[in-house]
Design a protein around this motif. Structure first.
Motif, PDB file in Angstrom:
ATOM      1  N   ILE A 102       0.864  -1.179   0.000  1.00 17.90           N
ATOM      2  CA  ILE A 102       0.000   0.000   0.000  1.00 17.90           C
ATOM      3  C   ILE A 102       0.901   1.229   0.000  1.00 17.90           C
ATOM      4  O   ILE A 102       1.703   1.416   0.914  1.00 17.90           O
ATOM      5  N   ILE A 103       0.773   2.044  -1.043  1.00 17.54           N
ATOM      6  CA  ILE A 103       1.572   3.269  -1.148  1.00 17.54           C
ATOM      7  C   ILE A 103       0.880   4.415  -0.411  1.00 17.54           C
ATOM      8  O   ILE A 103       1.504   5.138   0.346  1.00 17.54           O
ATOM      9  N   SER A 104      -0.421   4.571  -0.650  1.00 15.03           N
ATOM     10  CA  SER A 104      -1.159   5.653   0.014  1.00 15.03           C
ATOM     11  C   SER A 104      -2.652   5.347  -0.003  1.00 15.03           C
ATOM     12  O   SER A 104      -3.127   4.570  -0.834  1.00 15.03           O
ATOM     13  N   ILE A 105      -3.346   5.987   0.921  1.00 10.37           N
ATOM     14  CA  ILE A 105      -4.806   5.930   0.977  1.00 10.37           C
ATOM     15  C   ILE A 105      -5.290   7.348   1.275  1.00 10.37           C
ATOM     16  O   ILE A 105      -4.856   7.950   2.270  1.00 10.37           O
ATOM     17  N   ASP A 106      -6.136   7.873   0.413  1.00 10.06           N
ATOM     18  CA  ASP A 106      -6.728   9.194   0.620  1.00 10.06           C
ATOM     19  C   ASP A 106      -8.226   9.033   0.777  1.00 10.06           C
ATOM     20  O   ASP A 106      -8.888   8.454  -0.091  1.00 10.06           O
ATOM     21  N   VAL A 107      -8.761   9.541   1.892  1.00 12.97           N
ATOM     22  CA  VAL A 107     -10.187   9.429   2.200  1.00 12.97           C
ATOM     23  C   VAL A 107     -10.798  10.822   2.262  1.00 12.97           C
ATOM     24  O   VAL A 107     -10.251  11.722   2.904  1.00 12.97           O
ATOM     25  N   ALA A 114      -6.947   4.332  -3.113  1.00 13.92           N
ATOM     26  CA  ALA A 114      -5.737   3.684  -2.607  1.00 13.92           C
ATOM     27  C   ALA A 114      -4.788   3.474  -3.775  1.00 13.92           C
ATOM     28  O   ALA A 114      -5.197   3.018  -4.838  1.00 13.92           O
ATOM     29  N   LYS A 115      -3.533   3.837  -3.573  1.00 11.82           N
ATOM     30  CA  LYS A 115      -2.492   3.563  -4.567  1.00 11.82           C
ATOM     31  C   LYS A 115      -1.684   2.387  -4.040  1.00 11.82           C
ATOM     32  O   LYS A 115      -1.247   2.378  -2.890  1.00 11.82           O
ATOM     33  N   ASP A 126       1.322  -0.921 -10.893  1.00  5.89           N
ATOM     34  CA  ASP A 126       0.856   0.180 -10.071  1.00  5.89           C
ATOM     35  C   ASP A 126      -0.650   0.174 -10.238  1.00  5.89           C
ATOM     36  O   ASP A 126      -1.155   0.083 -11.366  1.00  5.89           O
ATOM     37  N   GLU A 127      -1.355   0.234  -9.123  1.00  6.61           N
ATOM     38  CA  GLU A 127      -2.812   0.152  -9.152  1.00  6.61           C
ATOM     39  C   GLU A 127      -3.412   1.318  -8.373  1.00  6.61           C
ATOM     40  O   GLU A 127      -2.853   1.751  -7.365  1.00  6.61           O
TER      41      GLU A 127
END
Length: 151
Positions: A102-107, A114-115, A126-127
């Protein structure tokens, strides 16, 4: 007297604003933790083991899977994507490497992105997964992926 009332009012206003910000931050942190659990306990496990029953529980039925693999366009409905997962040899059974990061999660409110970086078989993806909180559950509503050079 005016100064005292103004000071009291501003102090109360600052406390209310701080409390609202703290509550929002705690909610965002809780949502990020919930999404992390979805990814670690279900998403990565489901794609690693090729278990579509696990995956079905975390996808919204209308999800689209879009992107490119080795430069070729990739576009599937959720049904087509899950059928492919079901009919391929799982990463687990293949003996090939697998690692989900998990690279990042923005809520923001009831939506999130999620990246991820996923190494599976001989691919490095890369997803970007879009989430929507529906009836208290974070579901994947869109999946975008691209095969990137070895990193």
């Amino acid at each position: 007297m005016k100064t005292l009332l103004l000071t009291a009012f501003l102090s109360c206003a600052m406390l209310v604003l701080k409390a609202q910000h703290t509550t929002k931050m705690e909610t965002t942190q809780q949502d990020s933790i919930a999404i992390t659990r979805v990814l670690e306990d279900h998403y990565f496990k489901g794609i690693y083991e090729g278990d579509i029953d696990i995956l079905k529980n975390i996808y919204h039925p209308g999800t689209l899977v879009l992107g490119d693999i080795k430069g070729a366009p990739y576009a599937k409905s959720l049904e087509q994507y899950l059928d492919g997962v079901k009919n391929r040899q799982s990463v687990k059974d293949s003996g090939k490497p697998f690692k989900g990061t998990i690279i990042s999660i923005d809520v923001v409110n009831s939506i999130a992105v999620a990246k991820l970086h996923v190494k599976m078989y001989d691919f490095n993806y890369d997803e970007f997964l879009s989430f929507h909180k529906i009836d208290g559950q974070w579901l994947i509503v869109n999946k975008m992926l691209t095969d990137v050079a070895n990193q």
